[in-house]
Enzyme design. Structure first.
Site, PDB file in Angstrom:
ATOM      1  N   ARG A 232      -1.560  -7.293  15.971  1.00 15.90           N
ATOM      2  CA  ARG A 232      -1.051  -8.659  15.898  1.00 15.90           C
ATOM      3  C   ARG A 232       0.475  -8.620  15.749  1.00 15.90           C
ATOM      4  NH1 ARG A 232      -5.760 -11.856  14.176  1.00 15.90           N
ATOM      5  NH2 ARG A 232      -7.258 -11.061  15.686  1.00 15.90           N
ATOM      6  N   GLU A 234       2.678 -10.540  14.685  1.00 15.71           N
ATOM      7  CA  GLU A 234       3.125 -11.647  13.837  1.00 15.71           C
ATOM      8  C   GLU A 234       4.213 -11.134  12.908  1.00 15.71           C
ATOM      9  OE1 GLU A 234       0.020 -14.290  12.022  1.00 15.71           O
ATOM     10  OE2 GLU A 234      -1.323 -12.786  12.881  1.00 15.71           O
ATOM     11  N   ARG A 240      -0.830  -9.913   2.678  1.00 14.60           N
ATOM     12  CA  ARG A 240      -2.129  -9.764   3.328  1.00 14.60           C
ATOM     13  C   ARG A 240      -2.060  -9.546   4.839  1.00 14.60           C
ATOM     14  NH1 ARG A 240      -4.905 -14.688   4.790  1.00 14.60           N
ATOM     15  NH2 ARG A 240      -3.443 -16.358   5.159  1.00 14.60           N
ATOM     16  N   HIS A 241      -0.837  -9.462   5.394  1.00 17.61           N
ATOM     17  CA  HIS A 241      -0.710  -9.295   6.843  1.00 17.61           C
ATOM     18  C   HIS A 241      -0.246  -7.890   7.216  1.00 17.61           C
ATOM     19  CE1 HIS A 241      -0.703 -13.758   6.911  1.00 17.61           C
ATOM     20  NE2 HIS A 241      -1.286 -13.560   8.073  1.00 17.61           N
ATOM     21  N   SER A 387     -13.020 -14.735  10.427  1.00 20.74           N
ATOM     22  CA  SER A 387     -12.920 -15.995  11.138  1.00 20.74           C
ATOM     23  C   SER A 387     -13.891 -15.897  12.305  1.00 20.74           C
ATOM     24  CB  SER A 387     -11.482 -16.160  11.643  1.00 20.74           C
ATOM     25  OG  SER A 387     -11.285 -17.493  12.031  1.00 20.74           O
ATOM     26  N   ARG A 435      -8.471  -5.877   4.317  1.00 25.17           N
ATOM     27  CA  ARG A 435      -8.548  -7.061   3.446  1.00 25.17           C
ATOM     28  C   ARG A 435      -9.805  -7.035   2.584  1.00 25.17           C
ATOM     29  NH1 ARG A 435      -6.635 -12.687   6.343  1.00 25.17           N
ATOM     30  NH2 ARG A 435      -4.672 -11.739   6.990  1.00 25.17           N
TER      31      ARG A 435
END
Length: 461
Positions: A232, A234, A240-241, A387, A435
């Site tokens: 990812r 991001e 948490r990323h 998710s 996580r």
């Protein structure tokens, strides 16, 4: 022909036996004609005594006292029952009386961090001047940091999560698949992708194995899962990323309702939690010594709340929230967890029926209320770990939803085409391994549960 005994197996039953042990010098302390060593092997350690006598000369005691910390040694010694419990060691009832000692690999005298400092609990408000090791120092010297009893326990338990995930799903009739990580188009239609040069063109690192999981459902595999890296791009520097993490992904065809899939995924996680409780108590307790935490609580069957119920709970507690706000990103998830914990006494729950506006284009709208979707998230200690959704399996509806989201249809042509030859209704989700490990153990940063973490600022070691 020499047999090396594991330190964790040195117990009172072996008293008076002569054994060979290989371990690291954790600490050494010379005192007159004696030298006390602590030998460490993974998360287990034992006290060893080298004393002047029949088997050891003064020179040997001096030699043992001068071996650098973290050196690997082979030791022959007699297992002796300890007169009183040995406080700082895992093997508290026995010690090793050394007869011979050989250095197998000598460590350099200066260590970038001390292991005792690295396992010391960070107690707030206690200014006693004792050193702890900050996160960057740990990660810069990750090989040494991974030797600590806490790190050893964390990654043994993480291995257990993968093992239990596989065991449970294979038992449920799932097939493990391997999916490509180099792909031609962004897998979730978003911009958070890493572009890589691919011969004379460009490719992307996969944000998720979603397309390929779904293609396997269309190919009649019915129930599939995969374990592999997910990327990812991001620019999120939060606790948490990560830019690369391990995805535990599930996809499954269902007969009549997507809750068939939700129940299977929730039960899989419950089986993992139960397995960790049964098989990894030593590891959980080792981590708790440094990072105290309440045991992880869950219900059977898992608590499932509809999104509107969670919003109503938050409003009742005085938090203003719109019907279509995504509570995952407003600090509301933590507040929701607190309320759920008080009312239901669980750290694990499902939020179902998210507003369609906050979900990706491929999410199936709720047939009863078009503002809602057949989608769900799963939470541990107030943070999202999965998710998921029922996927749109009708190519016409999928095209319409993609256009509604302003997605270039040419870029997802292969995705839409995979549903043109008959696709069963299906749903799935992706779980972040790091996580789950972090939240099960109640740790405060996902970098503690990623062996060699990758984030926007870290690409080494």
């Amino acid at each position: 022909d020499r047999v090396l005994i594991r330190i964790k197996d040195l117990t009172v039953e072996k008293a008076d036996e002569v054994v060979w042990v290989r371990g690291r010098i954790h600490t050494s302390r010379a005192k007159g004609k004696q030298c006390f060593l602590v030998l460490r092997q993974q998360q287990f350690n034992i006290q060893a005594l080298v004393a002047v006598g029949q088997h050891a000369s003064k020179q040997m005691v001096k030699f043992a006292a001068n071996i650098n910390k973290e050196s690997i040694v082979d030791v022959e010694g007699v297992v002796r029952k300890a007169h009183q419990k040995i406080g700082g060691c895992t093997q508290q009832d026995v010690e090793l009386h050394v007869q011979r000692i050989y250095v197998i690999s000598l460590a350099e005298p200066r260590l970038p961090l001390q292991l005792d400092d690295a396992v010391r609990p960070e107690v707030e408000g206690e200014e006693d001047g004792r050193a702890t090791v900050n996160q960057d120092t740990r990660l810069d010297n990750r090989v040494i940091d991974l030797r600590t009893s806490t790190s050893q326990a964390i990654f043994c338990l993480q291995s257990g999560i993968c093992q239990l995930f596989r065991e449970t799903l294979v038992r449920k009739g799932f097939v493990e698949i391997q999916t490509p990580k180099i792909i031609s188009a962004a897998s979730e239609g978003g911009a958070n992708v890493f572009t890589v040069s691919y011969f004379k063109s460009s490719a992307y690192l996969a944000q998720s194995p979603q397309l390929y999981k779904q293609m396997c459902i269309c190919a009649d595999f019915e129930k599939v899962f995969c374990v592999g890296p997910v990327f990812r791009a991001e620019d999120s520097n939060t606790h948490r990323h990560l830019t690369e993490f391990v995805g535990l992904d599930i996809e499954m065809a269902f007969n009549y309702h997507y809750h068939e899939v939700v129940d299977e995924i929730a039960d899989t996680l419950v089986q993992i939690f139960k397995g960790l409780q049964e098989r990894f108590q030593t590891e959980i307790q080792t981590v708790n010594k440094q990072f105290p935490c309440e045991p992880f609580k869950f219900l059977e069957p898992t608590l499932r709340l509809e999104y509107r119920e969670a919003v109503a709970m938050l409003r009742e507690a005085g938090i203003e929230m719109g019907d279509e706000e995504d509570l995952r990103y407003f600090g509301s998830a933590q507040m929701c967890q607190s309320l759920v914990k008080v009312v239901y006494d669980t750290d694990f729950y499902i939020l179902d029926k998210y507003p369609l506006a906050v979900r990706p284009f491929y999410t199936m709208p709720d047939p009863v209320n078009p503002k809602n979707s057949n989608s769900y998230d799963m939470f541990m200690r107030g943070e999202e770990i999965l998710s998921g959704a029922q996927r749109i399996h009708d190519p016409q509806l999928l095209t319409e939803r993609a256009q509604h989201h302003g997605i270039d249809l040419e870029k997802i042509k292969a995705y839409i085409d995979s549903f043109r030859f008959g696709a069963p209704p299906h749903a799935g989700g992706g779980i972040g391994l790091e996580r789950v490990t972090m939240l099960y153990l109640g740790l405060h940063n996902v970098r503690q549960t990623s062996m060699f973490p990758r984030d926007p600022k870290r690409l080494t070691p």
